[in-house]
Design a protein around this motif. Structure first.
Motif, PDB file in Angstrom:
ATOM      1  N   ILE A 146       2.984   2.502   2.970  1.00  0.00           N
ATOM      2  CA  ILE A 146       2.040   2.633   4.087  1.00  0.00           C
ATOM      3  C   ILE A 146       2.186   1.086   4.704  1.00  0.00           C
ATOM      4  CG2 ILE A 146      -0.112   2.884   5.360  1.00  0.00           C
ATOM      5  CD1 ILE A 146      -0.867   4.648   2.735  1.00  0.00           C
TER       6      ILE A 146
ATOM      7  N   LYS B 179       0.900  -1.249   0.171  1.00  0.00           N
ATOM      8  CA  LYS B 179       0.081   0.099   0.029  1.00  0.00           C
ATOM      9  C   LYS B 179       0.916   1.306  -0.035  1.00  0.00           C
ATOM     10  CE  LYS B 179      -3.730  -2.140   2.056  1.00  0.00           C
ATOM     11  NZ  LYS B 179      -4.789  -2.207   3.650  1.00  0.00           N
TER      12      LYS B 179
ATOM     13  N   ARG C  28       5.590   7.295  -0.130  1.00  0.00           N
ATOM     14  CA  ARG C  28       6.081   6.454   0.843  1.00  0.00           C
ATOM     15  C   ARG C  28       5.107   5.200   0.729  1.00  0.00           C
ATOM     16  NH1 ARG C  28       2.334  10.442   3.526  1.00  0.00           N
ATOM     17  NH2 ARG C  28       0.716   9.128   4.609  1.00  0.00           N
TER      18      ARG C  28
ATOM     19  N   TYR D 211      -3.916   7.396  -2.734  1.00  0.00           N
ATOM     20  CA  TYR D 211      -3.349   5.952  -2.086  1.00  0.00           C
ATOM     21  C   TYR D 211      -3.868   5.077  -2.855  1.00  0.00           C
ATOM     22  CZ  TYR D 211      -3.215   8.544   2.447  1.00  0.00           C
ATOM     23  OH  TYR D 211      -2.857   9.410   3.494  1.00  0.00           O
TER      24      TYR D 211
ATOM     25  N   SER E 261       0.760   1.208  10.749  1.00  0.00           N
ATOM     26  CA  SER E 261       0.452   2.478  10.854  1.00  0.00           C
ATOM     27  C   SER E 261      -0.958   2.659  10.208  1.00  0.00           C
ATOM     28  CB  SER E 261       1.465   3.650   9.948  1.00  0.00           C
ATOM     29  OG  SER E 261       1.687   2.997   8.560  1.00  0.00           O
ATOM     30  N   ALA E 262      -1.463   1.808   9.473  1.00  0.00           N
ATOM     31  CA  ALA E 262      -2.758   2.141   8.804  1.00  0.00           C
ATOM     32  C   ALA E 262      -3.852   1.857   9.960  1.00  0.00           C
ATOM     33  CB  ALA E 262      -2.822   0.948   7.705  1.00  0.00           C
TER      34      ALA E 262
END
Length: 126
Positions: A114, A70, A112, A78, A118-119
């Motif tokens: 993901i 991701k 970056r 995204y 952190s998601a």
């Protein structure tokens, strides 16, 4: 002999040869070059070194890019990596699961990756 002392010895020798007379103009070549050297060192440590580090980290991020990662592009899109074509400098992102919408972007457009940690929102401790 350290590099600094060798450099100052060379500058002192150049200063002696460059001065036509001892009483005229006076001053050491090192003292006149010291502010420029200091500015050069500050420029390197404040601007160039951090930029090189960021560039290296981004290159490592892109070299490890693989399918199903991701990512976020520099434009704020995204998506999930669908295909990586390193030879063509192209990454295909799937941005909508329902409509199967895909876009192609260059490697440099990936800002970056993901991570799964952190998601997910923080879970309260029990």
């Amino acid at each position: 002999m350290s590099l600094f002392s060798a450099f100052s010895a060379i500058l002192a020798q150049v200063g002696k040869e460059a001065a036509p007379e001892e009483g005229v103009g006076g001053g050491n070549a090192f003292t006149s070059l010291f502010p420029l050297l200091l500015i050069g060192l500050l420029f390197y440590f404040i601007l160039l070194r951090p930029e090189r580090r960021k560039h290296k980290e981004h290159a490592n991020l892109l070299s490890g890019l693989k399918k199903n990662d991701k990512v976020v592009t520099i434009g704020g899109i995204y998506g999930k990596v669908f295909d990586v074509q390193r030879e063509q400098d192209r990454v295909t992102l799937k941005i909508d699961e329902a409509n199967n919408t895909k876009i192609d972007v260059t490697f440099a457009a990936i800002a970056r990756v993901i991570s799964e940690q952190s998601a997910e929102p923080d879970k309260p401790a029990k």
